[in-house]
Design a protein around this motif. Structure first.
Motif, mmCIF file in Angstrom:
data_model
loop_
_atom_site.group_PDB
_atom_site.id
_atom_site.type_symbol
_atom_site.label_atom_id
_atom_site.label_comp_id
_atom_site.label_asym_id
_atom_site.label_seq_id
_atom_site.Cartn_x
_atom_site.Cartn_y
_atom_site.Cartn_z
ATOM 1 N N LEU A 1 -8.035 -3.730 -5.838
ATOM 2 C CA LEU A 1 -9.517 -2.220 -4.708
ATOM 3 C C LEU A 1 -8.191 -1.675 -4.426
ATOM 4 O O LEU A 1 -8.888 -0.405 -4.016
ATOM 5 N N LEU A 2 -7.119 -1.646 -3.630
ATOM 6 C CA LEU A 2 -6.445 -0.382 -3.217
ATOM 7 C C LEU A 2 -5.906 0.212 -4.101
ATOM 8 O O LEU A 2 -5.587 1.829 -3.610
ATOM 9 N N VAL B 1 -9.464 6.585 -7.330
ATOM 10 C CA VAL B 1 -10.641 7.160 -8.247
ATOM 11 C C VAL B 1 -10.872 8.703 -7.439
ATOM 12 O O VAL B 1 -11.159 9.325 -8.346
ATOM 13 N N ARG C 1 0.654 4.193 -2.389
ATOM 14 C CA ARG C 1 0.794 5.273 -2.056
ATOM 15 C C ARG C 1 1.506 6.785 -3.217
ATOM 16 O O ARG C 1 0.560 7.821 -3.622
ATOM 17 N N ALA D 1 -20.039 1.032 -5.752
ATOM 18 C CA ALA D 1 -20.241 2.366 -5.239
ATOM 19 C C ALA D 1 -19.278 3.844 -6.052
ATOM 20 O O ALA D 1 -19.534 5.396 -5.363
ATOM 21 N N LEU D 2 -19.270 3.366 -7.366
ATOM 22 C CA LEU D 2 -18.598 4.311 -7.901
ATOM 23 C C LEU D 2 -19.910 5.159 -9.847
ATOM 24 O O LEU D 2 -19.735 6.323 -10.283
ATOM 25 N N THR E 1 -7.254 1.107 -6.683
ATOM 26 C CA THR E 1 -8.352 1.805 -7.287
ATOM 27 C C THR E 1 -8.868 2.820 -6.457
ATOM 28 O O THR E 1 -9.280 3.579 -6.674
ATOM 29 N N GLN E 2 -9.000 2.684 -4.714
ATOM 30 C CA GLN E 2 -9.093 3.644 -3.802
ATOM 31 C C GLN E 2 -8.277 4.718 -3.508
ATOM 32 O O GLN E 2 -8.958 5.762 -3.877
ATOM 33 N N THR E 3 -7.049 4.340 -3.961
ATOM 34 C CA THR E 3 -6.296 5.261 -4.273
ATOM 35 C C THR E 3 -6.641 6.375 -6.005
ATOM 36 O O THR E 3 -5.828 7.937 -5.319
ATOM 37 N N LEU F 1 -17.576 -2.042 -6.394
ATOM 38 C CA LEU F 1 -16.800 -0.621 -6.858
ATOM 39 C C LEU F 1 -17.566 -0.221 -7.650
ATOM 40 O O LEU F 1 -18.393 0.946 -7.862
ATOM 41 N N SER G 1 0.851 -1.502 -0.336
ATOM 42 C CA SER G 1 -0.207 -0.278 -0.442
ATOM 43 C C SER G 1 0.388 1.556 0.139
ATOM 44 O O SER G 1 0.373 1.975 -0.421
#
Ligand SMILES: NC(=O)c1ccc[n+]([C@@H]2O[C@H](COP(=O)([O-])OP(=O)(O)OC[C@H]3O[C@@H](n4cnc5c(N)ncnc54)[C@H](OP(=O)(O)O)[C@@H]3O)[C@@H](O)[C@H]2O)c1
Length: 236
Positions: free
Chosen positions: A122-123, A129, A72, A176-177, A125-127, A173, A68
């Motif tokens: 997933l991580l 988005v 980042r 959520a999106l 994508t979260q980062t 996702l 992660s």
């Protein structure tokens, strides 16, 4: 680092070789500035240089999707160059348990496979988005091995579970999106001649990349929360 031009931008994970590199090349050929992400700095920068030699707009991005902190840091580098990401392709994947019985699969192998193939996507994508606008597209490179509607085989159980998980993440996702106008779909490339697929596979790398490229550019944006192979919807 110079900032990117007015081109649309795309990020492809695990793009130093195989299907990911072909998706990166295909997106470049369709006018995108591609962030070619890879965990291996040598093969990643070499792949990006190769695309640059082909006169494409391509930037190497160091990123280990199982780490992660690395994700980042990759975001920090991309956000310095652009404030928009149009397409994200979660392609990075590992297959470590070809002929392993589920009953003997080591915990470390299960964890590494889930972390890379499912949680990593997933991580990432979260980062990333926050850089995606209305009309953005996310494509998860999954596998028919993760399909549960057609019955589960005993091939590579950890890998298949990771792809079933990736499929569930795709649906979550997409939901959520939806209000942000970003589509999220999964696709299976088929059995492809890569380091993972092996020399005996029937499909070329170009065939393997085709549906991801179609989803990234040509498919109706209203298609979201679906699973595709050969540009056709398949069951989960
Ligand atoms: N080939 C097939 O028949 C087939 C079938 C169905 C689905 N798929 C899926 O297609 C995708 C691409 O596979 P492929 O056939 O092109 O396999 P490949 O040639 O083995 O390429 C896999 C890519 O993922 C990268 N990767 C692995 N772990 C990573 C990590 N932690 N962080 C960043 N990158 C990582 C690899 O990097 P390194 O070079 O550093 O290892 C490599 O670039 C995978 O998701 C795979 O599950 C393939």
């Amino acid at each position: 680092m110079e900032t990117v031009s007015q081109n649309k931008t795309a990020l492809v994970t695990g793009a130093n070789k195989g299907i990911g590199l072909e998706i990166a090349r295909g997106l470049c050929a369709r006018g995108f500035h591609v962030f070619l992400a890879a965990r291996n700095p040598h093969s990643g920068s070499e792949a990006a240089s190769q695309l640059a030699r082909e006169k494409f707009l391509c930037t190497f991005l160091p990123m280990d999707v199982a780490d992660s902190a690395s994700i980042r840091e990759a975001f920090r580098l991309v956000a310095k160059k652009t404030n928009r990401l149009d397409v994200l392709v979660n392609n990075a994947g590992i297959l470590l348990d070809h002929s392993q019985s589920m009953l003997q699969t080591p915990e470390s192998l299960i964890n590494a496979t889930l972390q890379t193939n499912a949680i990593g996507a997933l991580l990432v994508t979260q980062t990333f988005v926050p850089l995606m606008q209305r009309g953005g597209r996310i494509i998860n490179v999954s596998s028919s091995g993760g399909q549960i509607s057609r019955g589960i085989s005993d091939f590579a159980p950890a890998y298949c579970i990771s792809k079933t998980t990736m499929n569930a993440i795709t649906l979550q996702l997409a939901s959520a999106l939806a209000s942000q106008g970003v589509s999220v779909n999964a696709m299976c490339p088929g059995w492809v001649q890569t380091d993972m697929g092996g020399r005996g596979a029937p499909r070329s790398i170009q065939q393997g990349a085709d549906t991801a490229l179609w989803l990234a550019v040509e498919a109706a944006h209203s298609l979201t929360g679906r699973f595709f192979q050969d540009r056709k919807e398949i069951v989960w």
